[in-house]
Design an enzyme around this catalytic site. Structure first.
Site, PDB file in Angstrom:
ATOM      1  N   ASP A 250      32.287  55.451 -10.878  1.00  0.00           N
ATOM      2  CA  ASP A 250      33.491  54.629 -11.032  1.00  0.00           C
ATOM      3  C   ASP A 250      33.281  53.206 -10.534  1.00  0.00           C
ATOM      4  OD1 ASP A 250      33.402  55.404  -8.237  1.00  0.00           O
ATOM      5  OD2 ASP A 250      35.444  54.639  -8.089  1.00  0.00           O
TER       6      ASP A 250
ATOM      7  N   PHE B 144      27.363  63.736 -10.036  1.00  0.00           N
ATOM      8  CA  PHE B 144      28.637  63.099  -9.717  1.00  0.00           C
ATOM      9  C   PHE B 144      28.501  62.107  -8.564  1.00  0.00           C
ATOM     10  CE2 PHE B 144      29.888  67.015 -11.726  1.00  0.00           C
ATOM     11  CZ  PHE B 144      31.135  66.788 -12.307  1.00  0.00           C
ATOM     12  N   ASP B 145      29.220  61.005  -8.651  1.00  0.00           N
ATOM     13  CA  ASP B 145      29.592  60.245  -7.472  1.00  0.00           C
ATOM     14  C   ASP B 145      30.773  61.015  -6.869  1.00  0.00           C
ATOM     15  OD1 ASP B 145      29.907  58.122  -5.608  1.00  0.00           O
ATOM     16  OD2 ASP B 145      31.424  57.209  -6.892  1.00  0.00           O
ATOM     17  N   MET B 146      31.236  60.652  -5.679  1.00  0.00           N
ATOM     18  CA  MET B 146      32.365  61.385  -5.107  1.00  0.00           C
ATOM     19  C   MET B 146      33.628  60.537  -5.004  1.00  0.00           C
ATOM     20  SD  MET B 146      32.749  63.563  -1.550  1.00  0.00           S
ATOM     21  CE  MET B 146      33.024  62.125  -0.505  1.00  0.00           C
TER      22      MET B 146
END
Length: 219
Positions: free
Chosen positions: A165, A7-9
């Protein structure tokens, strides 16, 4: 084959980009500059250190990166006082854990902020590996942060799926040789996500099996 999910955060786990934009505006206001959110869209996904260095040069500010980071740190508790996870994140984490998929996080944010967010949302226990922007020499769009996360998870890059994103993050994931799902978060500014393998507009009921069968990591 999927063995790990990274994951990115910001903009993926928490809808924080609008808060970052507000924080950046308030810091720049101290120098007499009233800047729109669009000013900061190109910096989504890179480290704050790199962003501040470029803004100092762009606006010829009589300050240092360290001083801007200090201003940022003082304002951050107020701006980020009410964090909420993006819809679908808790279910996605639970499903990945159920399927035995290794879970990592690779964020350009600093480690202290990452840990604060994960603890506040009570999801820290899901992550077996975390890499922050301050722990790599070359930030996104370079692949180092994702390659480091894969190494910590003991999984080959080709067996990893990344959720991002931002354009810089998508490019970094693809340069790392990983599959990438891009979340088109309207609050993350105008991002070119065309290099992603899949673009989604919600994280609810996200089907990560679209890249092949899940293969639980052993050991």
């Amino acid at each position: 084959m999927i063995k790990a999910f990274i994951f990115d955060m910001d903009g993926v786990i928490i809808d924080s980009e609008p808060l970052h934009f507000e924080l950046n505006r308030r810091v720049m206001r101290d120098f007499g500059l009233e800047l729109p959110d669009e000013t900061f869209h190109p910096y989504v996904g890179i480290t704050n250190e790199q962003m501040w260095a470029e803004l100092i040069d762009r606006y010829r500010l009589n300050t240092t990166v360290a001083e801007l980071q200090e201003k940022e740190s003082l304002l951050k508790p107020e701006v980020f006082r009410d964090l909420q996870p993006i819809k679908g994140i808790r279910e996605l984490l639970a499903n990945l854990k159920r399927d035995g998929i290794a879970i990592g996080l690779a964020s350009s944010s600093v480690r202290e902020f990452i840990e604060m967010v994960l603890e506040k949302l009570e999801i820290r226990g899901y992550f077996q590996a975390i890499v922050s922007g301050e722990e790599v020499e070359r930030s996104k769009p370079e692949p180092e942060i994702f390659l480091r996360a894969a190494k910590l998870l003991n999984v080959k890059p080709a067996d990893c799926v990344v959720l991002e994103d931002a354009m810089h993050g998508v490019i970094a994931a693809k340069r790392a040789g990983m599959k990438c799902i891009a979340f088109q978060n309207p609050n993350s500014g105008r991002q070119d996500l065309s290099r992603a393998d899949k673009i989604v507009h919600t994280l609810e009921n996200l089907d990560y099996r679209l890249f092949g069968p899940c293969y639980p990591k052993r050991g």
